[in-house]
Design an enzyme around this catalytic site. Structure first.
Site, mmCIF file in Angstrom:
data_model
loop_
_atom_site.group_PDB
_atom_site.id
_atom_site.type_symbol
_atom_site.label_atom_id
_atom_site.label_comp_id
_atom_site.label_asym_id
_atom_site.label_seq_id
_atom_site.Cartn_x
_atom_site.Cartn_y
_atom_site.Cartn_z
ATOM 1 C CG ASP A 1 -2.048 -0.990 1.395
ATOM 2 O OD1 ASP A 1 -2.476 -1.682 0.097
ATOM 3 O OD2 ASP A 1 -2.205 -1.132 2.193
ATOM 4 C CE1 TYR B 1 4.461 -6.112 4.060
ATOM 5 C CE2 TYR B 1 3.541 -8.394 3.538
ATOM 6 C CZ TYR B 1 4.076 -7.335 3.098
ATOM 7 O OH TYR B 1 3.539 -7.354 1.691
#
Length: 253
Positions: free
Chosen positions: A51, A109
């Site tokens: 994003d 992540y």
């Protein structure tokens, strides 16, 4: 030949990795550099979407090129055509069937929380600050409850086309929370992710850290398959793609 690139980028001023009409993307920026170097604009296959505002320590992508430049020299050659916010770390030739997204085994992540009433003047763009004290041990206990194969619909933002198809089962193989001074780091490894899944997971763990959520409540949150049961979606700037892992055979090793 099919070439795999390992890149790092500061996502602050990008609209994400994927090419979009509403801003400058990492992919577009990289394709500009590839075109400047090769005289042609290759199609790029990324390991996944990130994003707007999300960063990457090691993002993987592949493309096809007919070039006489030795693969090991591509990083320096491409970096001459890239802004400082994007760096090519390494390049490798991979088998014809390799695809950066579909060949990936797991992706890891990291979400960074600065747990202090005082902001850092050096890294404010690379973490989300929470001033109230967080119990990292409680957060780690809650994190362990996410490990396993589950339906993660409760950790998916509205508007996901994947969720609309009912494809919301993923496997998290590791999820840990560690504190080093004011920095609280959440690390999660999975075979795939839903839209905003890590940022919602981080927001849920932060709720556990401030005592608003019991770690043992996580299974019920997942079983409820309801986004409203989980914590808030934390800002993109604290999220980093840490690494992408591939089976040796996929890399031709």
């Amino acid at each position: 030949m099919n070439i795999l690139l390992d890149i790092s980028y500061d996502g602050t001023n990008f609209c994400g990795f994927q090419v979009q009409k509403n801003g400058v993307s990492v992919c577009e920026t990289l394709q500009n550099a590839l075109e400047a170097l090769f005289g042609a604009r290759p199609d790029v296959k990324g390991c996944g979407r990130t994003d707007a505002g999300v960063h990457a320590l090691h993002y993987a992508l592949n493309f096809w090129a007919d070039t006489s430049i030795p693969v090991e020299k591509l990083p320096l050659a491409l970096n001459r055509h890239l802004p400082d916010a994007v760096r090519v770390n390494a390049a490798h030739r991979v088998p014809e069937e390799f695809h950066a997204r579909y060949s990936a085994h797991t992706k890891t992540y990291v979400y960074r929380i600065w747990n202090s009433p005082v902001e850092s003047p050096f890294e404010a763009a690379y973490h989300h600050r929470i001033s109230a004290p967080l119990d990292a041990e409680a957060m780690d206990k809650a994190a362990a409850k996410f490990v396993g194969t589950h339906d993660f619909l409760s950790l998916c933002s509205a508007g996901s086309s994947v969720a609309a198809k009912g494809d919301t089962v993923r496997t998290i193989t590791a999820c840990k929370v560690e504190r080093q001074g004011p920095l609280v780091t959440i690390t999660v490894t999975a075979d795939g992710y839903l839209y905003n899944m890590v940022r919602i997971l981080a927001g849920t763990l932060a709720e556990a850290g401030r005592g608003a959520l019991e770690p043992d409540a996580v299974p019920a949150i997942l079983a409820g398959r309801d986004r409203s049961l989980a914590g808030p979606t934390l800002p993109a700037k604290g999220l980093f793609l840490k690494q992408v892992d591939y089976p040796a055979e996929a890399l031709g090793l």
